[in-house]
Design an enzyme around this catalytic site. Structure first.
Site, PDB file in Angstrom:
ATOM      1  N   SER A   1     -62.733 -50.465  36.935  1.00  0.00           N
ATOM      2  CA  SER A   1     -63.247 -49.177  36.444  1.00  0.00           C
ATOM      3  C   SER A   1     -64.719 -49.301  36.105  1.00  0.00           C
ATOM      4  O   SER A   1     -65.218 -50.391  35.804  1.00  0.00           O
ATOM      5  CB  SER A   1     -62.490 -48.779  35.170  1.00  0.00           C
ATOM      6  OG  SER A   1     -63.097 -47.656  34.565  1.00  0.00           O
TER       7      SER A   1
ATOM      8  N   TYR B   1     -58.620 -50.499  26.252  1.00  0.00           N
ATOM      9  CA  TYR B   1     -58.558 -50.325  27.706  1.00  0.00           C
ATOM     10  C   TYR B   1     -59.735 -50.976  28.423  1.00  0.00           C
ATOM     11  O   TYR B   1     -59.556 -51.670  29.432  1.00  0.00           O
ATOM     12  CB  TYR B   1     -58.505 -48.820  27.995  1.00  0.00           C
ATOM     13  CG  TYR B   1     -58.623 -48.401  29.444  1.00  0.00           C
ATOM     14  CD1 TYR B   1     -57.525 -48.451  30.293  1.00  0.00           C
ATOM     15  CD2 TYR B   1     -59.831 -47.917  29.962  1.00  0.00           C
ATOM     16  CE1 TYR B   1     -57.622 -48.041  31.624  1.00  0.00           C
ATOM     17  CE2 TYR B   1     -59.942 -47.496  31.277  1.00  0.00           C
ATOM     18  CZ  TYR B   1     -58.835 -47.558  32.105  1.00  0.00           C
ATOM     19  OH  TYR B   1     -58.934 -47.153  33.420  1.00  0.00           O
TER      20      TYR B   1
ATOM     21  N   LYS C   1     -60.171 -53.648  31.883  1.00  0.00           N
ATOM     22  CA  LYS C   1     -60.843 -53.346  33.155  1.00  0.00           C
ATOM     23  C   LYS C   1     -61.953 -54.360  33.445  1.00  0.00           C
ATOM     24  O   LYS C   1     -62.182 -54.731  34.597  1.00  0.00           O
ATOM     25  CB  LYS C   1     -61.382 -51.910  33.111  1.00  0.00           C
ATOM     26  CG  LYS C   1     -60.259 -50.872  33.111  1.00  0.00           C
ATOM     27  CD  LYS C   1     -59.583 -50.823  34.460  1.00  0.00           C
ATOM     28  CE  LYS C   1     -58.103 -50.677  34.425  1.00  0.00           C
ATOM     29  NZ  LYS C   1     -57.478 -50.583  35.743  1.00  0.00           N
TER      30      LYS C   1
HETATM   31  N1  LIG Z   1     -58.380 -41.766  36.815  1.00  0.00           N
HETATM   32  C1  LIG Z   1     -59.514 -42.358  36.448  1.00  0.00           C
HETATM   33  O1  LIG Z   1     -60.475 -41.725  36.010  1.00  0.00           O
HETATM   34  C2  LIG Z   1     -59.667 -43.827  36.586  1.00  0.00           C
HETATM   35  C3  LIG Z   1     -58.586 -44.661  36.834  1.00  0.00           C
HETATM   36  N2  LIG Z   1     -58.803 -46.009  36.933  1.00  0.00           N
HETATM   37  C4  LIG Z   1     -57.696 -46.896  37.185  1.00  0.00           C
HETATM   38  O2  LIG Z   1     -57.017 -46.499  38.347  1.00  0.00           O
HETATM   39  C5  LIG Z   1     -55.681 -46.949  38.298  1.00  0.00           C
HETATM   40  C6  LIG Z   1     -54.747 -45.827  38.710  1.00  0.00           C
HETATM   41  O3  LIG Z   1     -54.891 -44.802  37.757  1.00  0.00           O
HETATM   42  P1  LIG Z   1     -54.690 -43.244  38.096  1.00  0.00           P
HETATM   43  O4  LIG Z   1     -54.369 -43.063  39.505  1.00  0.00           O
HETATM   44  O5  LIG Z   1     -55.841 -42.541  37.508  1.00  0.00           O
HETATM   45  O6  LIG Z   1     -53.441 -42.953  37.149  1.00  0.00           O
HETATM   46  P2  LIG Z   1     -52.048 -42.224  37.388  1.00  0.00           P
HETATM   47  O7  LIG Z   1     -51.468 -42.087  36.023  1.00  0.00           O
HETATM   48  O8  LIG Z   1     -52.220 -41.022  38.230  1.00  0.00           O
HETATM   49  O9  LIG Z   1     -51.209 -43.287  38.224  1.00  0.00           O
HETATM   50  C7  LIG Z   1     -50.824 -44.486  37.644  1.00  0.00           C
HETATM   51  C8  LIG Z   1     -49.856 -45.181  38.552  1.00  0.00           C
HETATM   52  O10 LIG Z   1     -49.516 -46.441  37.970  1.00  0.00           O
HETATM   53  C9  LIG Z   1     -48.105 -46.520  37.813  1.00  0.00           C
HETATM   54  N3  LIG Z   1     -47.787 -47.314  36.640  1.00  0.00           N
HETATM   55  C10 LIG Z   1     -48.170 -47.113  35.375  1.00  0.00           C
HETATM   56  N4  LIG Z   1     -47.684 -48.078  34.572  1.00  0.00           N
HETATM   57  C11 LIG Z   1     -46.964 -48.897  35.374  1.00  0.00           C
HETATM   58  C12 LIG Z   1     -46.224 -50.077  35.158  1.00  0.00           C
HETATM   59  N5  LIG Z   1     -46.107 -50.614  33.935  1.00  0.00           N
HETATM   60  N6  LIG Z   1     -45.595 -50.660  36.201  1.00  0.00           N
HETATM   61  C13 LIG Z   1     -45.683 -50.123  37.442  1.00  0.00           C
HETATM   62  N7  LIG Z   1     -46.383 -49.009  37.714  1.00  0.00           N
HETATM   63  C14 LIG Z   1     -47.015 -48.408  36.698  1.00  0.00           C
HETATM   64  C15 LIG Z   1     -47.640 -45.098  37.721  1.00  0.00           C
HETATM   65  O11 LIG Z   1     -46.268 -45.004  38.084  1.00  0.00           O
HETATM   66  P3  LIG Z   1     -45.330 -43.867  37.434  1.00  0.00           P
HETATM   67  O12 LIG Z   1     -46.060 -42.581  37.592  1.00  0.00           O
HETATM   68  O13 LIG Z   1     -44.087 -43.999  38.204  1.00  0.00           O
HETATM   69  O14 LIG Z   1     -45.209 -44.271  35.993  1.00  0.00           O
HETATM   70  C16 LIG Z   1     -48.559 -44.421  38.725  1.00  0.00           C
HETATM   71  O15 LIG Z   1     -48.083 -44.612  40.030  1.00  0.00           O
HETATM   72  C17 LIG Z   1     -55.459 -47.473  36.876  1.00  0.00           C
HETATM   73  O16 LIG Z   1     -55.526 -48.880  36.881  1.00  0.00           O
HETATM   74  C18 LIG Z   1     -56.636 -46.901  36.112  1.00  0.00           C
HETATM   75  O17 LIG Z   1     -57.007 -47.701  35.019  1.00  0.00           O
HETATM   76  C19 LIG Z   1     -60.037 -46.558  36.825  1.00  0.00           C
HETATM   77  C20 LIG Z   1     -61.105 -45.769  36.587  1.00  0.00           C
HETATM   78  C21 LIG Z   1     -61.022 -44.361  36.437  1.00  0.00           C
HETATM   79  C1  LIG Z   2     -58.827 -42.550  31.967  1.00  0.00           C
HETATM   80  C2  LIG Z   2     -60.295 -42.251  31.977  1.00  0.00           C
HETATM   81  O1  LIG Z   2     -60.482 -40.890  32.051  1.00  0.00           O
HETATM   82  C3  LIG Z   2     -60.933 -42.880  33.151  1.00  0.00           C
HETATM   83  O2  LIG Z   2     -60.480 -44.187  33.250  1.00  0.00           O
HETATM   84  C4  LIG Z   2     -61.490 -45.000  33.348  1.00  0.00           C
HETATM   85  O3  LIG Z   2     -61.370 -46.164  33.628  1.00  0.00           O
HETATM   86  C5  LIG Z   2     -62.746 -44.343  33.073  1.00  0.00           C
HETATM   87  O4  LIG Z   2     -63.127 -44.623  31.768  1.00  0.00           O
HETATM   88  C6  LIG Z   2     -62.440 -42.912  33.242  1.00  0.00           C
HETATM   89  O5  LIG Z   2     -63.140 -42.096  32.405  1.00  0.00           O
END
Ligand SMILES: NC(=O)C1=CN([C@@H]2O[C@H](COP(=O)(O)OP(=O)(O)OC[C@H]3O[C@@H](n4cnc5c(N)ncnc54)[C@H](OP(=O)(O)O)[C@@H]3O)[C@@H](O)[C@H]2O)C=CC1
Ligand SMILES: C[C@H](O)[C@@H]1OC(=O)[C@H](O)[C@@H]1O
Length: 253
Positions: free
Chosen positions: A143, A156, A160
């Site tokens: 991230s 968090y 990351k």
């Molecule tokens: N969205 C953002 O702004 C940002 C996101 N990220 C990172 O991107 C990644 C994906 O996030 P994002 O797509 O936004 O989030 P979502 O909540 O949309 O998706 C998260 C996914 O991870 C799965 N998941 C969560 N916990 C577990 C677990 N313990 N075991 C297995 N699967 C799990 C969920 O499955 P289910 O739904 O079935 O629980 C889902 O498929 C994360 O690592 C997040 O930190 C990084 C920077 C920015």
């Molecule tokens: C969950 C936050 O909105 C998202 O996750 C990150 O890793 C960044 O900080 C984004 O803002």
């Protein structure tokens, strides 16, 4: 096609960034195994979308925080799809909370899912890649938060930064096996993880205002960079971190 004949494994592939990456990897020619934790229906939809593209897909329900889940996911993918060429460590959580009264269980769960989960999964995938002897690519979804702080993300942001660091060390540990390890650093991408946080219109506008490209991200914005790092187009790229944030990080003033 960039990933023709490859098998890609993605944790957290049922929605958000993982879902978009899974579907684009299939579009690029790969068979795909996704892991997920909660909603079986969403996972089944991703499998159906990939199958409709003419590729094979499976979904495995397990908690990445459980050390046993990692070898089980890899074994299931190998049994169904024949091997592991690309591994995307994506599953993560971000339960926003203030620092001074952070509950121990929220801190520990965030660390276990985001950092320990990535470690176990990447290790199991790498073991299989080494055994296969044909190299591979590992991509961790870190991230922008590996580089900057967040008032309600003190539990968090270290995870990351840790995932980014894990890829740097794995690049060294696995280079001799032809396995490349890189991370993508998304900015703010609209998904379920931040639905509540971005429901505040003032905060949403503030976040969008600092992005030179003029908008928050969507999951599909990450799919191209992930496919690129997975592909032979990136054959000399390892230990790298690719910001995918619309320019938010560099926008000081
Ligand atoms: N969205 C953002 O702004 C940002 C996101 N990220 C990172 O991107 C990644 C994906 O996030 P994002 O797509 O936004 O989030 P979502 O909540 O949309 O998706 C998260 C996914 O991870 C799965 N998941 C969560 N916990 C577990 C677990 N313990 N075991 C297995 N699967 C799990 C969920 O499955 P289910 O739904 O079935 O629980 C889902 O498929 C994360 O690592 C997040 O930190 C990084 C920077 C920015
Ligand atoms: C969950 C936050 O909105 C998202 O996750 C990150 O890793 C960044 O900080 C984004 O803002």
């Amino acid at each position: 096609m960039l990933l023709q004949g490859k098998t890609v494994l993605i944790t957290g592939g049922s929605q958000g960034i993982g879902r978009a990456a899974a579907i684009d990897c299939a579009r690029a020619g790969a068979d795909v195994a996704i892991n997920y934790l909660g909603d079986e229906g969403e996972a089944a939809e991703v499998v159906a979308a990939i199958t409709a593209l003419g590729r094979r897909a499976i979904a495995v329900r397990s908690d990445v925080a459980d050390p046993e889940a990692a070898p089980a996911f890899v074994q299931a993918a190998v049994a169904a799809l024949g091997g592991v060429d690309v591994f995307v460590s994506n599953a993560g959580i971000c339960p926003f909370h203030a620092f001074l009264d952070m509950p121990v269980d929220v801190l520990e769960r965030t660390m276990r899912v985001n950092l320990h989960g990535a470690y176990f999964m990447v290790q199991a995938a790498a073991q299989r890649m080494v055994e296969q002897g044909r190299g591979g690519a590992i991509i961790a979804v870190s991230s922008i938060s590996a580089l900057v702080g967040g008032e309600y993300q003190t539990h968090y942001t270290p995870t990351k930064a840790g995932v980014h660091s894990l890829m740097q060390s794995c690049a060294i540990a696995l280079g001799r096996h032809g396995i490349r390890c890189n991370s993508v650093l998304p900015g703010t991408i609209q998904t379920a993880i931040n639905q509540d946080d971005l429901a505040d219109p003032e905060k949403r506008a503030r976040m969008a205002a600092r992005i030179p490209l003029g908008r928050l991200g969507v999951p599909e914005d990450l799919a191209g960079p992930i496919v690129f790092l997975a592909s032979d187009m990136a054959r000399y790229v390892t230990g790298a971190a690719l910001l995918v944030d619309g320019g938010a990080f560099v926008n000081l003033q």
